[in-house]
Design a protein around this motif. Structure first.
Motif, PDB file in Angstrom:
ATOM      1  N   LEU A  11       0.840  -1.205   0.000  1.00 29.08           N
ATOM      2  CA  LEU A  11       0.000   0.000   0.000  1.00 29.08           C
ATOM      3  C   LEU A  11       0.872   1.252   0.000  1.00 29.08           C
ATOM      4  O   LEU A  11       0.559   2.223  -0.705  1.00 29.08           O
ATOM      5  CB  LEU A  11      -0.947   0.001   1.199  1.00 29.08           C
ATOM      6  CG  LEU A  11      -1.904   1.191   1.280  1.00 29.08           C
ATOM      7  CD1 LEU A  11      -2.808   1.263   0.048  1.00 29.08           C
ATOM      8  CD2 LEU A  11      -2.746   1.098   2.545  1.00 29.08           C
ATOM      9  N   ASP A  12       1.977   1.248   0.724  1.00 30.77           N
ATOM     10  CA  ASP A  12       2.901   2.391   0.710  1.00 30.77           C
ATOM     11  C   ASP A  12       3.503   2.587  -0.677  1.00 30.77           C
ATOM     12  O   ASP A  12       3.593   3.708  -1.170  1.00 30.77           O
ATOM     13  CB  ASP A  12       4.013   2.193   1.741  1.00 30.77           C
ATOM     14  CG  ASP A  12       3.515   2.303   3.170  1.00 30.77           C
ATOM     15  OD1 ASP A  12       2.417   2.866   3.380  1.00 30.77           O
ATOM     16  OD2 ASP A  12       4.218   1.804   4.074  1.00 30.77           O
ATOM     17  N   TRP A  14       2.178   1.491  -3.515  1.00 33.25           N
ATOM     18  CA  TRP A  14       1.060   1.852  -4.387  1.00 33.25           C
ATOM     19  C   TRP A  14       0.751   3.342  -4.262  1.00 33.25           C
ATOM     20  O   TRP A  14       0.572   4.040  -5.261  1.00 33.25           O
ATOM     21  CB  TRP A  14      -0.161   1.007  -4.020  1.00 33.25           C
ATOM     22  CG  TRP A  14      -1.316   1.191  -4.937  1.00 33.25           C
ATOM     23  CD1 TRP A  14      -2.342   2.077  -4.820  1.00 33.25           C
ATOM     24  CD2 TRP A  14      -1.566   0.464  -6.146  1.00 33.25           C
ATOM     25  NE1 TRP A  14      -3.213   1.951  -5.860  1.00 33.25           N
ATOM     26  CE2 TRP A  14      -2.761   0.960  -6.692  1.00 33.25           C
ATOM     27  CE3 TRP A  14      -0.901  -0.555  -6.807  1.00 33.25           C
ATOM     28  CZ2 TRP A  14      -3.311   0.478  -7.864  1.00 33.25           C
ATOM     29  CZ3 TRP A  14      -1.450  -1.045  -7.977  1.00 33.25           C
ATOM     30  CH2 TRP A  14      -2.639  -0.528  -8.498  1.00 33.25           C
ATOM     31  N   ARG A  15       0.696   3.814  -3.022  1.00 29.51           N
ATOM     32  CA  ARG A  15       0.390   5.216  -2.768  1.00 29.51           C
ATOM     33  C   ARG A  15       1.454   6.113  -3.417  1.00 29.51           C
ATOM     34  O   ARG A  15       1.124   7.121  -4.044  1.00 29.51           O
ATOM     35  CB  ARG A  15       0.340   5.453  -1.260  1.00 29.51           C
ATOM     36  CG  ARG A  15      -0.254   6.778  -0.871  1.00 29.51           C
ATOM     37  CD  ARG A  15      -0.291   6.988   0.627  1.00 29.51           C
ATOM     38  NE  ARG A  15      -1.151   6.036   1.304  1.00 29.51           N
ATOM     39  CZ  ARG A  15      -0.747   5.197   2.262  1.00 29.51           C
ATOM     40  NH1 ARG A  15       0.500   5.210   2.663  1.00 29.51           N
ATOM     41  NH2 ARG A  15      -1.592   4.372   2.819  1.00 29.51           N
ATOM     42  N   GLU A  16       2.711   5.726  -3.297  1.00 27.68           N
ATOM     43  CA  GLU A  16       3.800   6.516  -3.872  1.00 27.68           C
ATOM     44  C   GLU A  16       3.741   6.508  -5.398  1.00 27.68           C
ATOM     45  O   GLU A  16       3.895   7.553  -6.042  1.00 27.68           O
ATOM     46  CB  GLU A  16       5.140   5.958  -3.406  1.00 27.68           C
ATOM     47  CG  GLU A  16       6.314   6.783  -3.841  1.00 27.68           C
ATOM     48  CD  GLU A  16       7.618   6.248  -3.288  1.00 27.68           C
ATOM     49  OE1 GLU A  16       8.627   6.365  -4.001  1.00 27.68           O
ATOM     50  OE2 GLU A  16       7.618   5.718  -2.164  1.00 27.68           O
ATOM     51  N   LYS A  18       1.166   6.023  -7.294  1.00 22.27           N
ATOM     52  CA  LYS A  18      -0.043   6.702  -7.759  1.00 22.27           C
ATOM     53  C   LYS A  18      -0.014   8.204  -7.478  1.00 22.27           C
ATOM     54  O   LYS A  18      -0.925   8.922  -7.858  1.00 22.27           O
ATOM     55  CB  LYS A  18      -1.290   6.084  -7.099  1.00 22.27           C
ATOM     56  CG  LYS A  18      -1.643   4.721  -7.634  1.00 22.27           C
ATOM     57  CD  LYS A  18      -2.116   4.844  -9.057  1.00 22.27           C
ATOM     58  CE  LYS A  18      -2.780   3.598  -9.533  1.00 22.27           C
ATOM     59  NZ  LYS A  18      -3.418   3.754 -10.817  1.00 22.27           N
ATOM     60  N   TYR A  20       0.122   9.720  -4.357  1.00 27.65           N
ATOM     61  CA  TYR A  20      -0.555  10.138  -3.136  1.00 27.65           C
ATOM     62  C   TYR A  20       0.382  10.270  -1.949  1.00 27.65           C
ATOM     63  O   TYR A  20      -0.040  10.628  -0.867  1.00 27.65           O
ATOM     64  CB  TYR A  20      -1.666   9.148  -2.771  1.00 27.65           C
ATOM     65  CG  TYR A  20      -2.823   9.189  -3.734  1.00 27.65           C
ATOM     66  CD1 TYR A  20      -3.703  10.253  -3.747  1.00 27.65           C
ATOM     67  CD2 TYR A  20      -3.027   8.154  -4.639  1.00 27.65           C
ATOM     68  CE1 TYR A  20      -4.755  10.295  -4.637  1.00 27.65           C
ATOM     69  CE2 TYR A  20      -4.075   8.186  -5.533  1.00 27.65           C
ATOM     70  CZ  TYR A  20      -4.933   9.253  -5.525  1.00 27.65           C
ATOM     71  OH  TYR A  20      -5.969   9.292  -6.409  1.00 27.65           O
ATOM     72  N   ALA A  21       1.657   9.983  -2.127  1.00 23.54           N
ATOM     73  CA  ALA A  21       2.612  10.113  -1.034  1.00 23.54           C
ATOM     74  C   ALA A  21       2.902  11.594  -0.813  1.00 23.54           C
ATOM     75  O   ALA A  21       2.932  12.371  -1.771  1.00 23.54           O
ATOM     76  CB  ALA A  21       3.899   9.358  -1.363  1.00 23.54           C
ATOM     77  N   ASP A  39      -7.211   5.265   2.098  1.00 22.50           N
ATOM     78  CA  ASP A  39      -6.509   3.974   2.190  1.00 22.50           C
ATOM     79  C   ASP A  39      -7.408   2.818   1.774  1.00 22.50           C
ATOM     80  O   ASP A  39      -6.954   1.890   1.110  1.00 22.50           O
ATOM     81  CB  ASP A  39      -5.988   3.737   3.605  1.00 22.50           C
ATOM     82  CG  ASP A  39      -4.694   4.484   3.871  1.00 22.50           C
ATOM     83  OD1 ASP A  39      -4.149   5.078   2.919  1.00 22.50           O
ATOM     84  OD2 ASP A  39      -4.227   4.472   5.032  1.00 22.50           O
ATOM     85  N   LEU A  42      -7.719   2.989  -2.061  1.00 21.30           N
ATOM     86  CA  LEU A  42      -6.469   2.557  -2.693  1.00 21.30           C
ATOM     87  C   LEU A  42      -6.232   1.063  -2.510  1.00 21.30           C
ATOM     88  O   LEU A  42      -5.733   0.396  -3.417  1.00 21.30           O
ATOM     89  CB  LEU A  42      -5.284   3.350  -2.135  1.00 21.30           C
ATOM     90  CG  LEU A  42      -5.208   4.813  -2.538  1.00 21.30           C
ATOM     91  CD1 LEU A  42      -4.046   5.506  -1.820  1.00 21.30           C
ATOM     92  CD2 LEU A  42      -5.087   4.974  -4.037  1.00 21.30           C
TER      93      LEU A  42
END
Length: 174
Positions: A11-12, A14-16, A18, A20-21, A39, A42
């Motif tokens: 998830l970390d 994925w967030r980066e 995409k 969203y980080a 969260d 995502l």
């Protein structure tokens, strides 16, 4: 290079990937509890992507496992043998028995013409051109099979609970 992530680690990532980080570390974090849980959204998107990768992705993007040591071969019945695939097996990529001269052609539709031909001894596959038929419920029928055959190679895509396994190049698909 094969990568293995936990749900939180992926998830970390994925967030980066995409976007969203957070871009700055010195920014004040504002938390809002009214509205969309980012969260959760995502994670749902990430799980859908990963399930599609396992079902449809090219082998080079996956982290397949050789399950030949985990698979016992029962005695052959009517020229073939039916194996029970281990729990979590999503798809079969390669299979070879010791009595075969080549890897089997893997058929995923048990009602197609090639799969149906395996039911008759005169139209059944040969050790030069073996056939593996994947049935619903995790069964794998292998044709032809002899009494002394053992599984030499059984490479499958396996989904493990809480583990996201893939090749590093798959991250470019996100």
């Amino acid at each position: 290079m094969k990568l293995h992530f936990t749900k939180t680690e992926f998830l970390d990532v994925w967030r980066e990937l995409k976007g969203y980080a957070p871009l700055r570390n010195d920014a004040t974090v504002v938390v809002s509890h009214d509205g969309l849980d980012l969260d959760m959204a995502l994670t749902a998107e990430m799980d859908d992507w990963y399930a599609r990768l396992l079902r449809e992705g090219e082998e080079r993007y996956l982290a397949p496992e050789d399950l030949s040591a985990e698979t016992a071969v029962p005695p052959p019945v009517d020229g073939g043998v039916t194996l029970q695939l281990p729990e979590g097996t999503v798809r079969v990529l390669h299979v070879k028995l010791s009595g075969w001269l080549a890897e089997a052609r893997v058929v995923t539709d048990p009602r197609c013409a090639l799969a149906m031909r395996q039911l008759h001894p005169f139209t059944r596959a040969t050790p030069r051109l073996p056939v593996a038929v994947v049935h619903p419920g995790g069964e794998l029928a292998l044709y032809p099979a002899g009494p002394l055959d053992a599984v030499e190679r059984l490479v499958c895509v396996v989904e493990r609970d809480g583990v996201y396994a893939m090749d590093r190049s798959a991250l470019n698909l996100i």
